[in-house]
Each structure stands twice: as C-alpha cells, then as structure tokens.
Write a protein that holds these residues in place. Structure first.
Motif, PDB file in Angstrom:
ATOM      1  N   SER A 439       2.081  20.968  -4.721  1.00  0.00           N
ATOM      2  CA  SER A 439       0.882  20.532  -5.439  1.00  0.00           C
ATOM      3  C   SER A 439       1.184  19.545  -6.545  1.00  0.00           C
ATOM      4  CB  SER A 439       0.155  21.769  -6.021  1.00  0.00           C
ATOM      5  OG  SER A 439       1.029  22.445  -6.934  1.00  0.00           O
ATOM      6  N   GLU A 440       2.475  19.534  -6.969  1.00  0.00           N
ATOM      7  CA  GLU A 440       2.844  18.635  -8.056  1.00  0.00           C
ATOM      8  C   GLU A 440       3.442  17.316  -7.558  1.00  0.00           C
ATOM      9  OE1 GLU A 440       5.368  20.589 -10.819  1.00  0.00           O
ATOM     10  OE2 GLU A 440       4.048  22.366 -11.007  1.00  0.00           O
ATOM     11  N   ARG A 441       3.606  17.199  -6.273  1.00  0.00           N
ATOM     12  CA  ARG A 441       4.190  15.965  -5.730  1.00  0.00           C
ATOM     13  C   ARG A 441       3.122  14.880  -5.638  1.00  0.00           C
ATOM     14  NH1 ARG A 441       6.566  19.186  -0.701  1.00  0.00           N
ATOM     15  NH2 ARG A 441       8.164  20.412  -1.779  1.00  0.00           N
ATOM     16  N   SER A 442       3.505  13.703  -6.092  1.00  0.00           N
ATOM     17  CA  SER A 442       2.596  12.558  -5.982  1.00  0.00           C
ATOM     18  C   SER A 442       2.706  11.971  -4.582  1.00  0.00           C
ATOM     19  CB  SER A 442       2.964  11.499  -7.017  1.00  0.00           C
ATOM     20  OG  SER A 442       4.257  10.954  -6.718  1.00  0.00           O
ATOM     21  N   ASP A 443       1.788  11.030  -4.287  1.00  0.00           N
ATOM     22  CA  ASP A 443       1.852  10.354  -2.978  1.00  0.00           C
ATOM     23  C   ASP A 443       3.195   9.637  -2.814  1.00  0.00           C
ATOM     24  OD1 ASP A 443      -0.643  11.247  -2.365  1.00  0.00           O
ATOM     25  OD2 ASP A 443      -1.675   9.374  -2.927  1.00  0.00           O
ATOM     26  N   GLU A 444       3.673   9.074  -3.914  1.00  0.00           N
ATOM     27  CA  GLU A 444       4.972   8.388  -3.859  1.00  0.00           C
ATOM     28  C   GLU A 444       6.085   9.385  -3.593  1.00  0.00           C
ATOM     29  OE1 GLU A 444       7.605   5.202  -3.856  1.00  0.00           O
ATOM     30  OE2 GLU A 444       5.402   5.262  -3.776  1.00  0.00           O
ATOM     31  N   ASP A 445       5.990  10.584  -4.225  1.00  0.00           N
ATOM     32  CA  ASP A 445       6.977  11.628  -3.983  1.00  0.00           C
ATOM     33  C   ASP A 445       6.993  12.027  -2.517  1.00  0.00           C
ATOM     34  OD1 ASP A 445       7.664  11.686  -6.640  1.00  0.00           O
ATOM     35  OD2 ASP A 445       6.383  13.418  -7.126  1.00  0.00           O
ATOM     36  N   ARG A 446       5.803  12.212  -1.952  1.00  0.00           N
ATOM     37  CA  ARG A 446       5.726  12.611  -0.531  1.00  0.00           C
ATOM     38  C   ARG A 446       6.319  11.525   0.387  1.00  0.00           C
ATOM     39  NH1 ARG A 446       0.592  14.122  -2.633  1.00  0.00           N
ATOM     40  NH2 ARG A 446       0.400  16.418  -2.833  1.00  0.00           N
ATOM     41  N   LYS A 447       6.071  10.279   0.012  1.00  0.00           N
ATOM     42  CA  LYS A 447       6.589   9.156   0.826  1.00  0.00           C
ATOM     43  C   LYS A 447       8.116   9.130   0.783  1.00  0.00           C
ATOM     44  CE  LYS A 447       6.148   4.136   1.317  1.00  0.00           C
ATOM     45  NZ  LYS A 447       5.527   2.894   0.764  1.00  0.00           N
ATOM     46  N   ILE A 448       8.668   9.293  -0.427  1.00  0.00           N
ATOM     47  CA  ILE A 448      10.134   9.278  -0.581  1.00  0.00           C
ATOM     48  C   ILE A 448      10.741  10.474   0.135  1.00  0.00           C
ATOM     49  CG2 ILE A 448      12.008   9.526  -2.249  1.00  0.00           C
ATOM     50  CD1 ILE A 448      10.267   7.965  -4.228  1.00  0.00           C
ATOM     51  N   LEU A 449      10.116  11.632  -0.021  1.00  0.00           N
ATOM     52  CA  LEU A 449      10.648  12.843   0.603  1.00  0.00           C
ATOM     53  C   LEU A 449      10.639  12.732   2.120  1.00  0.00           C
ATOM     54  CD1 LEU A 449      11.753  15.675   0.343  1.00  0.00           C
ATOM     55  CD2 LEU A 449       9.382  16.528   0.221  1.00  0.00           C
ATOM     56  N   ALA A 450       9.558  12.215   2.659  1.00  0.00           N
ATOM     57  CA  ALA A 450       9.463  12.054   4.115  1.00  0.00           C
ATOM     58  C   ALA A 450      10.563  11.117   4.624  1.00  0.00           C
ATOM     59  CB  ALA A 450       8.084  11.516   4.494  1.00  0.00           C
ATOM     60  N   SER A 451      10.790  10.035   3.879  1.00  0.00           N
ATOM     61  CA  SER A 451      11.826   9.075   4.275  1.00  0.00           C
ATOM     62  C   SER A 451      13.213   9.708   4.231  1.00  0.00           C
ATOM     63  CB  SER A 451      11.774   7.851   3.358  1.00  0.00           C
ATOM     64  OG  SER A 451      12.830   6.974   3.645  1.00  0.00           O
ATOM     65  N   GLU A 452      13.502  10.456   3.166  1.00  0.00           N
ATOM     66  CA  GLU A 452      14.813  11.080   3.024  1.00  0.00           C
ATOM     67  C   GLU A 452      15.034  12.151   4.078  1.00  0.00           C
ATOM     68  OE1 GLU A 452      17.385  10.404   0.876  1.00  0.00           O
ATOM     69  OE2 GLU A 452      16.232   8.605   0.397  1.00  0.00           O
ATOM     70  N   LEU A 453      13.982  12.898   4.372  1.00  0.00           N
ATOM     71  CA  LEU A 453      14.103  13.927   5.403  1.00  0.00           C
ATOM     72  C   LEU A 453      14.323  13.309   6.776  1.00  0.00           C
ATOM     73  CD1 LEU A 453      11.356  16.498   4.287  1.00  0.00           C
ATOM     74  CD2 LEU A 453      13.853  16.771   4.155  1.00  0.00           C
ATOM     75  N   ARG A 454      13.638  12.199   7.035  1.00  0.00           N
ATOM     76  CA  ARG A 454      13.807  11.550   8.352  1.00  0.00           C
ATOM     77  C   ARG A 454      15.233  10.992   8.490  1.00  0.00           C
ATOM     78  NH1 ARG A 454      10.656  10.308  12.965  1.00  0.00           N
ATOM     79  NH2 ARG A 454      12.242   9.713  14.449  1.00  0.00           N
ATOM     80  N   LYS A 455      15.708  10.454   7.407  1.00  0.00           N
ATOM     81  CA  LYS A 455      17.077   9.938   7.436  1.00  0.00           C
ATOM     82  C   LYS A 455      18.057  11.074   7.713  1.00  0.00           C
ATOM     83  CE  LYS A 455      20.471   7.535   4.553  1.00  0.00           C
ATOM     84  NZ  LYS A 455      20.746   6.960   3.217  1.00  0.00           N
ATOM     85  N   TYR A 456      17.892  12.169   7.050  1.00  0.00           N
ATOM     86  CA  TYR A 456      18.768  13.317   7.248  1.00  0.00           C
ATOM     87  C   TYR A 456      18.630  13.843   8.676  1.00  0.00           C
ATOM     88  CZ  TYR A 456      20.945  17.872   6.582  1.00  0.00           C
ATOM     89  OH  TYR A 456      21.764  18.979   6.708  1.00  0.00           O
ATOM     90  N   PHE A 457      17.423  13.927   9.159  1.00  0.00           N
ATOM     91  CA  PHE A 457      17.180  14.425  10.520  1.00  0.00           C
ATOM     92  C   PHE A 457      17.872  13.545  11.543  1.00  0.00           C
ATOM     93  CE2 PHE A 457      14.732  14.284  14.449  1.00  0.00           C
ATOM     94  CZ  PHE A 457      14.674  15.627  14.801  1.00  0.00           C
ATOM     95  N   ASP A 458      17.692  12.224  11.412  1.00  0.00           N
ATOM     96  CA  ASP A 458      18.276  11.299  12.391  1.00  0.00           C
ATOM     97  C   ASP A 458      19.803  11.351  12.389  1.00  0.00           C
ATOM     98  OD1 ASP A 458      15.789  10.495  13.236  1.00  0.00           O
ATOM     99  OD2 ASP A 458      15.752   8.655  12.022  1.00  0.00           O
ATOM    100  N   GLU A 459      20.374  11.555  11.193  1.00  0.00           N
ATOM    101  CA  GLU A 459      21.833  11.523  11.084  1.00  0.00           C
ATOM    102  C   GLU A 459      22.464  12.869  11.414  1.00  0.00           C
ATOM    103  OE1 GLU A 459      22.741  10.195   7.175  1.00  0.00           O
ATOM    104  OE2 GLU A 459      22.157   8.105   7.539  1.00  0.00           O
ATOM    105  N   LYS A 460      21.834  13.966  11.027  1.00  0.00           N
ATOM    106  CA  LYS A 460      22.471  15.269  11.122  1.00  0.00           C
ATOM    107  C   LYS A 460      21.898  16.183  12.198  1.00  0.00           C
ATOM    108  CE  LYS A 460      25.036  14.350   7.517  1.00  0.00           C
ATOM    109  NZ  LYS A 460      26.490  14.147   7.628  1.00  0.00           N
ATOM    110  N   ILE A 461      20.606  16.085  12.428  1.00  0.00           N
ATOM    111  CA  ILE A 461      19.949  17.036  13.334  1.00  0.00           C
ATOM    112  C   ILE A 461      19.802  16.474  14.737  1.00  0.00           C
ATOM    113  CG2 ILE A 461      17.893  18.443  13.699  1.00  0.00           C
ATOM    114  CD1 ILE A 461      19.582  19.202  11.220  1.00  0.00           C
TER     115      ILE A 461
END
Length: 849
Positions: A439-461
């Motif tokens: 609830s405290e994450r801004s739209d920018e936070d969600r965008k950055i988090l999604a990008s970082e998670l996708r990067k991690y997923f593509d590289e590690k998962i």
C-alpha cells in the motif's frame, strides 16, 4: 726464410702490379674484404665482447694505430708478418681456427698494403647509381646492337672473359619457359602452335604482355613471397590451431596482379594499419608480420613467447627488405656487419607496440588466433547469421509466451510471500521495495520492482525451467549454435596495431628477463638516417626503406628477381648482402637495375618484363664444353639457366596438362590428396580432431598455392618447399629418390596421367596421335621421331603387362576421384596411363629449360 714466405714473396713480385687475374685493379670490396671477413673479422671485428688482442681489422684507423697495417710497407705491419708466419704461436689465422689462407690471398693482402691499404665502404651499403650502359660487345653494326640494357652489361662481361652469348632458344622452348616463370601453367598446344607460327616481330613481347596480364601471374609470383613471409594456415606447436591468414595470401595475389608499386607493397605490409584512414586492404596487408608461429601449449610463458614473436618479426623484416642477418644482434654486436645491439633494439621498438599477449586465443577446437584481428564475414557467413537470427527471433517469441506466463505466476507468489529466502541475490533496491508494504509503494516503486523481478527471473529462474518448457532449451541451443558457428567459421585475419606502446630496453644476451638500457625507435646508424619529419614508428621505417637514398631495398629485391628467373641471384646469398656475402660479378648491372626499379615507379611487372624480354633470358640453355669449363655455374649468363620446377608448380603443371586443374582464384585453403593419417602424429591429446579433412570434387584440383599448409606437418608432396616456420628467400633445390617416388606414385600425378591418357585416347584415333598429344600437353612440343619410337615401345611393353594382369590395370584406373570412361579397353587405357606417367617424369618435363 720459410718456404711459405719465399713463395709469397715470389708471387708478390710476380703479381706486384696490383692487378687481378682478369687484369682489374685490386679492389678492397671485391678482393680484400672477403678475405678479412671470412678469416679475421670474427675475432678482430666490431663486436667488442669477442674481440681478441684489442685489434680491429674492419676499421683502417684502428688497424694502423695498432701497427697491424703499415700502408705502403707490408713487411712492417703485424698483419702481413703473421699471415706469412710458419710459427703456430704467431700464425694467423691460428692453426686451430679451421681457416687457411691460400697463397693467392696472402699475395693480394701484400699487394693491397703495398698500394696504401685503402678501405672502402661495403658496396651494398652505398646507394646504387646508374653507370653508363656499355657499348655493344658483339654487334657488327648499330642496327644489330642489343636494345635491352641487360644484354649490353652481360655481353660486355662475356667479352672480357672470352665468351659469347648462346643463340636464342626455339619458340616452343620460349613459350614454355615464359609460362613456367610468369603463370606456372602450361600453354595449350594451340597457343604453342600460334606462337611458333606468328611472324609478327613483336610476337614474343605480345606473349609476355599477355602472360603478365593473366590473373594466374599473381598466383605464380606470390609463391616466393609467401616463403619470405613464412605464411601458413596454422600456428605450429602441439595444438597447431588453424588461422584465417589465407585472407592475407589472397591480398598478395591481388596486389601482384594489379602491379601495386613495390614501395606501396612495402608500406602496406609493414605499416598499412598506421596509414591515415587505413582501408580494409591496407590493414589486411599488415598481416605480413602476423604470419608467425603462435605457441598455445600449456607450458608456454606468454611474455617469453611475445619476445620470440618480436625476434621473428625482426628477422623476417630484415631478411626480406634489408637482405641482412640481424638475429645475432639480439645478444651481441654483429661480428661482420656494422649493426649494434642498440641498432637492433631501437628498430625492434617499432614492433613492440602490438596489443598481443604472445599466445593465441581459443575460438574453437580448430581455430586459434591472437588479437589484434579484424572480422571479415563472408557472404555465406552473413547468410547463415541471418538464418540463425530469424530462427532465434522466432524461438524468442515462443519463449516469451511461456516466460511471460511463468513470470506472472512466479511474481504473484513472490509478492504474496513478501521476501522469500530463495531471493537472497535480489538487488538492494528490489529487496527494499519488497519489504515495503504494498500500500505504500508508489507507481514508480511498482515499475522498478517489476523490472528488477523480471531481470532476476530471466537470469535465475527461467534457465531452471528448460525441462518444463522445451522452447527455452531450443532457443538456447540455437544461440549456442550461432556462437559456435561464429567462432569456428567467421574469418578473423590477424593484423598489426600500435595500440599498446611499451618501453623497449636492450636485453642482456637476448634474455627478456634481463633488460638493461632503454632505447627509442630508430633505424640502424650505419644506413642513411631516418628523416626528422618521419614518424618514429613502423610507418616511418617503411617509408625510409623505399626512400631514394636507401642502398639496400631495391638491390635486395632486384637480386631476388634475378634469382627467380636465373636460378641464382647476382649475389648468391639472397638472404644476406652484408659483409660476408660474395662480391657480385655483375655489380654494375645489379645497380643499374636497382635504380631502374625505383625510377620505374617501383613497378614489379616492368622489371619482370625487362628481364624476360632480354636476349640474355631468351638464350638457349644448352651447355657446351667450353661454357662448362669456363662458367660451370652460369654466373656470367652466356646461356639460359636450367633448373627443376618447384614442386608446387610441378603439381599444377600435371593438373593443368591433364585438364583437371580448377583455376578458381583465391579462397579458403583446400585439402587435396595426402597420405592416410598424415596428421595422426599430432593427435596426442583429445583437444581436437586431427583427422585429415580431405576435399572432394573440384577442390581436389585447386592450384598448390591453395593447399592447406600445416606448419607441423607440411604437404607430403611439396618437396624442397619452405617449412613456412621461418623466413626463406633463397631456393635450395635438392635431389633425392623421394622426389621421383612422389612424381611417379603420388595420386595427383597418377590421376592426372589417367585423365590425360583418357583425353588423348578419346580425341585421337591412332596410337601415334595419342602419344604425341600426351607428349605435347606436358612438354609443349611435338616428339621427335626417335622419341616417338621410344613412346611406342613403352606403350607396347605396358600393354603386354596389363593384358597379362587385368587386375593391376583395373587398380591403376581406380586411382583418383575423377570419373573414367568405362568404354575404353582396360589394358590399353592402363598402358596409356603408364606412358603418361612416364612422360610427366621425363627430365625435360620436370625442368624449366
């Protein structure tokens, strides 16, 4: 007085006029220096480390100061006293030196000192000048005087020696000789007939011009240059990785065909990469100094190997352009030539700037090359890259579909769990955002988090899901195939570069671990200085080599041109025109041609045309008893030279005369017939497969120039060829039974003979016509009656043998991949094949007459 001293004194007074046997005045360069260089300079030369008695005989002032020479009074000087002495403690050269002066040499030394002991600068270190062309020697009137200056010089010398030139060779011999020398391929019988019958006074000159314009001219002329450049298609040593230096080889052929002026030919190969806005061709040309061996063995020390490469570059460059032996100055001043260690390492500084490690880089089990290089994908490569890219792009689409779906499910789980333990390698910002309440994450936070998670997923998962989603494995497999193809199949030609300047120091005794005094780039001090305006690098060096005042470059090249056409150069040691070389009998001609070379705009074709249109070149090679007695080695050129064709040309000649030759110009190396398991000795590890990859189809019949040259195991049928491990600029023919066994039994010659036999049998209805056609195809002339009779007897003898042994006949006709005419009688076909093998092995067939 000792007997030796008595004889020497007698000869001194008898020959005391100061003239040689040919009535010439005594010359230091021609008569005295060779004596001193051979017998004295090793201990009494410029190398101060090895100098004995602190005496120099290579320097007049030093010799006089020490009392070794007293000009005009030979008896007082210790030099003459010692060379005349019988006392083993005084005698020079010392009894244990394995050097002995002849009485004539002692006498000449006395004459020389008696006449003032004048020294001269070594002839090759003085810039050549065009002396006046001699007057006609044998012409009865002006109209019959030779027009070619070469003939004036040669005939002038012949007249002095009491000899006359030989008559001109017959036209069939001339067209064959020219074809061997200028293209290395036989003229057709029709071309021979047309030339023999041509009444045009310019028929010979027109033939020369046609051959010079042939694209095969560059292939023929490239052969000695590849020997000089130690060109090969692999690195050498245990791994012997393959390279792409054939791209440089093709550039050489192209440059020679285009008659690239030799000054540019020089500059491009030594420093093409340093030219302003260097073109691709100029960079490729600089590969001349990347044709060295590369040691990738496990125990090789990279820096040590880099110095080995540097020393090789120095040897190759100095031999090729300066005609000097500089390698000994790695460790000490030259014992004969005025080259110091400072000279050597100052010049080496220009080559000590290449960004190289000393060892090759692994690209595939087959390919190992070392930076710097340029990538030159072929059209085939580009097409394959496009095909791979299309397949990978399509596979990426399939992977994206499954990956997107998998990611969404995985992301939902991660966001629900907050910070699962398996995400320990997540970036700091992603970890922080995950711990932050949603609830405290801004739209920018969600965008950055999604990008970082996708990067991690593509590289590690994603890589762990290959078994679940086959599309991922297929895509990765295609990417690996592309990487493997690019590494193994895309050409990377090694070139020069100055991107890594280093501090250069003189190495104590050539040991790279013991550097001493620092030096900066310069050319050898005994030669004309490098202009102040010249760049202090390889480019300045290359420009200096072809400057008008340089005494060596043009001479060295002209001497090798003469060697090419006459078997031996004006100076026999084409690799060494230094102090220990012989004095050229024809120095005036050598110097005239050297200046002509430069003044012609450095045109190699001009010089080749000048030489082959001379009457000297066109003479008959027949040896009379008088010529054999007076000039057994043909150093005076009263006849044409006669020598065996190089093995690479012999193979080409056999292929071309049979009609098998594939005349395609340029391209990657091919793998023609070689003995089974020829590379087997290299397969001592499992690093790579050394099975010989035999070619098929037309590639079996490419010119020898294009045969793959492995440094560790050269082609077995290329006898007397350079091993391409070091620079070689002088032909050294030998004669052993292995040579005859090659041309009699090698599959190339046997198959060529079979195909020639078939052609002769299908195009001629009678035996004499078939035999004559085979003879003409190889020797470029019709057989004489007595020769035809020998061929008939040979055919009949072979026919009897093969009638009695049909299996042997069939076996002979199976040699080689070329198809055979099944309609021809087996015994006749085999007998004619045997005759053709015999014709190809005639002395005249193997010889450049």
């Amino acid at each position: 007085m000792s007997p030796r001293r008595c004889l020497s004194v007698f000869l001194f007074f008898f020959l005391g006029s100061g003239l040689t046997a040919f009535g010439q005045e005594l010359s230091f360069n021609r008569d005295i220096r060779p004596i001193l260089a051979e017998n004295c300079f090793y201990c009494h030369g410029q190398d101060h480390n090895k100098r004995q008695g602190d005496l120099r005989l290579d320097n007049r002032d030093a010799a006089i100061e020490k009392g070794a020479i007293v000009p005009d009074d030979p008896v007082k000087g210790s030099l003459i006293q010692r060379v005349l002495s019988d006392d083993p403690d005084l005698q020079m050269p010392p009894p244990g030196s394995n050097r002995v002066l002849t009485e004539q040499q002692r006498t000449m030394l006395q004459q020389w000192v008696s006449s003032g002991a004048k020294y001269e600068t070594h002839w090759a270190f003085v810039p050549p000048v065009k002396v006046a062309i001699p007057e006609p020697a044998f012409a009865s009137d002006a109209s019959s005087a030779p027009a070619n200056p070469i003939d004036r010089f040669v005939q002038h010398m012949l007249q002095q020696r009491g000899l006359k030139p030989s008559p001109e060779a017959d036209r069939a011999t001339l067209i064959r000789r020219l074809s061997i020398d200028l293209t290395g391929l036989p003229p057709s019988p029709q071309e021979v007939d047309a030339f023999v019958a041509d009444q045009d006074p310019q028929a010979y000159e027109k033939l020369v011009d046609r051959l010079l314009a042939s694209p095969h001219y560059g292939e023929r002329m490239a052969l000695p240059w590849l020997d000089a450049a130690r060109y090969a298609d692999s690195n050498g040593f245990q791994q012997d990785g393959d390279t792409w230096q054939w791209i440089w080889r093709d550039w050489v052929v192209k440059a020679l065909n285009e008659d690239l002026p030799f000054d540019q030919f020089t500059i491009w190969q030594i420093a093409g990469d340093l030219l302003p806005n260097a073109t691709e061709d100029q960079k490729i040309a600089s590969g001349f100094n990347r044709n060295h061996l590369l040691n990738g063995e496990g125990g090789a020390i990279a820096e040590e190997q880099r110095w080995v490469i540097l020393f090789d570059r120095m040897e190759t460059t100095s031999t090729t352009w300066l005609g000097l032996t500089m390698n000994c100055t790695q460790c000490h001043d030259h014992k004969y030539d005025p080259i110091t260690m400072t000279d050597y390492y100052s010049l080496l500084d220009g080559f000590n700037r290449v960004p190289e490690s000393g060892t090759p880089q692994y690209f595939s089990s087959r390919i190992r090359v070392a930076a710097p290089f340029i990538e030159l994908p072929s059209e085939e490569n580009k097409q394959r890259f496009r095909e791979f890219d299309e397949q990978i792009q399509k596979a990426d689409g399939e992977v994206k579909k499954v990956a997107d779906a998998a990611f969404e499910g995985w992301k939902s789980g991660v966001l629900a769990d907050g910070m699962p333990n398996e995400l320990g390698e997540l970036s700091a910002i992603a970890s922080m955002l995950l711990q932050k309440p949603e609830s405290e994450r801004s739209d920018e936070d969600r965008k950055i988090l999604a990008s970082e998670l996708r990067k991690y997923f593509d590289e590690k998962i994603l890589p762990t899901l290959k078994d679940k989603f086959p599309a991922i494995g297929e895509r990765d497999k295609l990417k690996q195939q592309l990487a493997d193809y690019r590494a193994d199949q895309m050409p990377r030609v090694m070139i020069m570069s100055d991107e890594k300047p280093r501090e250069t120091k003189i190495l104590s005794r050539g040991d790279y671990l013991t550097p001493t005094e620092k030096v900066s780039f310069n050319t050898p001090a005994f030669l004309p200085p490098l202009p102040e305006s010249a760049p202090r690098n390889r480019l300045g060096f290359a420009q200096w080599l072809v400057s008008p005042e340089h005494p060596l470059t043009a001479r060295v090249q002209v001497n090798r041109m003469w060697q090419y056409f006459f078997g031996t150069g004006f100076v026999r040691t084409a690799e060494d025109l230094g102090v220990q070389s012989e004095f050229p009998i024809h120095q005036d001609l050598l110097d005239w041609l050297s200046v002509e070379f430069r003044e012609s705009g450095w045109s190699m074709k001009h010089m080749h045309r000048l030489i082959v249109t001379s009457a000297t070149y066109r003479q008959s090679s027949k040896v009379t008893q008088d010529l054999l007695a007076k000039d057994p080695e043909n150093r005076l050129y009263a006849r044409a030279s006669r020598f065996r064709m190089p093995s690479m040309i012999l193979r080409d000649w056999a292929l071309a005369s049979s009609g098998l030759l594939n005349g395609t110009i340029g391209g990657k190396p091919v793998y023609p017939y070689q003995p089974d398991g020829i590379w087997e000795s290299l397969a001592i590890t499992k690093e790579r497969d050394f099975t010989y990859p035999a070619s098929s189809g037309k590639d079996l019949y490419r010119r020898s120039l294009y045969t793959f040259w492995r440094r560790t195991v050269g082609p077995a049928n290329m006898f007397d060829a350079s091993n391409r491990q070091a620079c070689r600029v002088r032909m050294q023919p030998t004669s052993t039974p292995l040579h005859a066994l090659t041309t009699l039994n090698d599959p190339t010659w046997t198959e060529a003979a079979r195909v020639l036999a078939e052609h002769c049998m299908t195009h001629n209805s009678n035996l004499d016509g078939q035999l004559s056609a085979a003879f003409r195809a190889v020797l470029c002339r019709a057989p004489r009656n007595e020769e035809l009779e020998v061929l008939r007897r040979m055919f009949q003898k072979q026919l009897t043998i093969y009638h009695a042994d049909s299996e042997a006949a069939k076996q002979l006709l199976t040699v080689g991949a070329a198809t055979r005419n099944e309609s021809l009688p087996v015994a006749d076909y085999a007998a004619m094949t045997a005759v053709c093998v015999g014709v190809m092995n005639l002395d005249e067939s193997l010889t450049r007459e």
